[in-house]
Design an enzyme around this catalytic site. Structure first.
Site, short mmCIF file in Angstrom:
data_model
loop_
_atom_site.label_atom_id
_atom_site.label_comp_id
_atom_site.label_asym_id
_atom_site.label_seq_id
_atom_site.Cartn_x
_atom_site.Cartn_y
_atom_site.Cartn_z
N GLU A 190 0.89 -1.18 0.00
CA GLU A 190 0.00 0.00 0.00
C GLU A 190 0.91 1.22 0.00
O GLU A 190 1.46 1.60 1.04
CB GLU A 190 -0.89 0.01 1.26
CG GLU A 190 -1.84 -1.16 1.37
CD GLU A 190 -3.06 -1.05 0.49
OE1 GLU A 190 -3.17 -0.05 -0.28
OE2 GLU A 190 -3.90 -1.96 0.53
N CYS A 192 -2.85 8.70 3.15
CA CYS A 192 -2.48 8.16 1.83
C CYS A 192 -3.54 8.47 0.81
O CYS A 192 -3.25 9.03 -0.25
CB CYS A 192 -2.25 6.65 1.94
SG CYS A 192 -3.60 5.78 2.72
#
Ligand code: NAD
Length: 467
Positions: free
Chosen positions: A241, A275
């Site tokens: 990720e 993010c």
């Protein structure tokens, strides 16, 4: 229930590395500095504990994950305080208490999700079953922005499937993760979950350890590339990720006042250090100034400051390195003709690491503030006149974590959404995650999925039983 000081005393090491509150600079604790030998011992303990943990079976592991969620609920307030002091995010708003709530919610949802055996062929002659087994020992390597929630995203599915876990928290936020792991270990058998606190070198050693079978990594794209290289040695399976630079496109005819609040939090949740936050906003020429004005009104009404004060919902930048990136990108935009609508200079009156919410208009693709991930309280707003051009801009970078389309026309929003290159496309919202919706990036934002059934598959190995 313990209080904050008792919780901190459980994990702080008098000889450890100093950890300071980014809001005040105050020393809050000392994180143990684990050695290569500690790391080897943690992996050895995880290897030894794994068969027994797997043998407990799903039902017992479901109970234990539920018991962990109950313990985290009971300790939520001291944990939120530690998280707020160490990470900087306020207690209130979609921040520290919210993060603790998400930890418990993800633990319970993961406990409740089953990965059933599938019969893939049954034709009278052959019966083939697809069975999911644990991978073995999982390394969970995390970032500093949502250290507890992302930790749970990695730990909970791994444990659920019968793996054991070695966690390596970010060197910027080790204390809160160590505290959470210590609470989890009140419930878990020995060796099943161990935290190793150290710097990037410890992360690199963990990622290349020969006895690691799977790496769950959340962090920057640059580190992701290093982990891919190290997996050439141990053949560890990877979930990566990585960084994002999510675009949002406001389509013509959208009501700016109706979307301003969700746009704001889409961009500035955790003071922009997220993010899958909105990091580039493309607004149609016909409404460019209106959208900027509506967003500015939200900025003006949203308080920033020390996270322990209940009124604040925005906090400092977590560390000096990130602060310098944010300030540098704003300076670069200013030097290249960007218009600073609000903010634009450090908020030194609040503290050394505070940077105000900064909207930058009249910037374009190719400007550093647009092309590089800011990961902080800054949003570039780019004008477009053709929707096709906005789609091309959104897809024009290597990042592919999330994207959003903002419109009062659902069919048009969906038409645009389907053309965007991102793991998730939100419509009239941004960054909202759910434990049953698989989450992950494409392109430079990595590969592999977390959450739900797909998330369980990512910490399992398939086996066919062909009879
Ligand atoms: P980072 O890559 O610098 O560090 C992440 C972790 O990796 C830390 O624990 C670090 O010690 C460790 N590490 C460093 N070098 C290593 C190596 N060679 N091998 C193994 N581990 C190593 O990232 P960061 O600055 O902590 O986090 C910010 C970045 O993370 C941003 O780019 C952000 O977009 C991204 N992020 C992505 C997601 C997502 O879900 N895609 C979520 C949060 C953050």
């Amino acid at each position: 229930m313990s209080d904050y000081s008792a919780l901190l005393a459980r994990i702080t090491d008098p000889d450890g590395r100093e950890i300071h509150d980014p809001a005040t600079g105050e020393l809050i604790g000392r994180a143990p500095v684990h050695t290569e030998a500690d790391l080897d011992a943690a992996v050895a303990a995880a290897t030894k504990a794994q068969p027994g943990w797997n043998a407990l079976g799903h039902e017992r592991r479901i109970e234990l994950l539920g018991a962990i969620a109950d313990r985290l609920d009971a300790e939520a307030e001291p944990l939120a305080e530690l998280l707020s002091r160490e990470q900087g995010k306020p207690l209130n708003g979609p921040n520290a208490r919210f993060e603790l709530g998400a930890c418990a919610a993800w633990l319970r949802a993961t406990a409740a999700t089953a990965l059933e055996t599938e019969v893939v062929v049954d034709d009278g002659q052959t019966k083939a079953e697809l069975i999911y087994k644990p991978v073995g020992v999982v390394a969970a390597i995390g970032p500093w922005n949502w250290p507890l929630m992302i930790g749970v995203w990695q730990i909970a599915p791994a444990l659920r499937m019968g793996n054991t876990v070695v966690v390596k928290p970010s060197e910027y936020t080790p204390l809160s993760v160590l505290a959470m792991v210590s609470i989890m270990n009140e419930v878990l058998p020995a060796g099943v979950l161990t935290a190793v606190s150290g710097d990037r070198a410890v992360g690199a050693r963990l990622a290349s350890h020969p006895d690691i079978d799977k790496i769950m990594f959340t962090g920057s794209t640059a580190t992701g590339r290093e982990i891919i290289k190290s997996s050439a040695g141990n053949l560890a399976r990877l979930t990566l990720e990585l960084g994002g630079n999510d675009a949002g496109i406001v389509l013509p005819g959208t009501d700016p006042a109706a979307i301003a609040g969700d746009l704001f939090w889409g961009a500035f949740i955790n003071t922009g250090q997220t993010c899958a936050a909105l990091k580039r906003l493309y607004v149609h020429d016909s409404q460019y100034e209106e959208v900027i004005a509506a967003l500015t009104a939200v900025v003006d009404a949203t308080p920033m400051g020390n996270g322990l004060s209940e009124e604040n919902v925005l906090g400092p930048v977590q560390n000096k390195r990130q602060f310098d990136i944010v300030a540098g990108l704003v300076e670069d935009a200013r030097a290249h003709g960007g218009r600073i609508v609000t903010g634009g200079a450090p908020a030194t009156e609040l503290g050394e690491l505070f940077y105000p919410i900064t909207l930058v208009a009249d910037v374009k693709d190719g400007d550093r503030i647009v092309d590089e991930e800011q990961f902080g309280p800054v949003l570039p707003i780019i004008r477009y006149s053709s929707v096709d051009d906005a789609i091309a801009s959104a897809n024009g970078l290597e990042a592919g974590l999330g994207a959003s389309v903002w419109s009062s026309d659902p069919a048009e929003a969906r038409r645009v959404a389907l053309q965007l290159e991102a793991g998730t496309v939100w419509i009239n919202k941004h960054g909202v995650v759910h434990p049953m919706m698989p989450f992950g990036g494409v392109k430079g934002s990595g590969y592999g999925l977390e959450f739900g059934v797909e998330g369980l598959k990512s910490v399992a190995v398939p086996q066919i039983i062909n009879s």
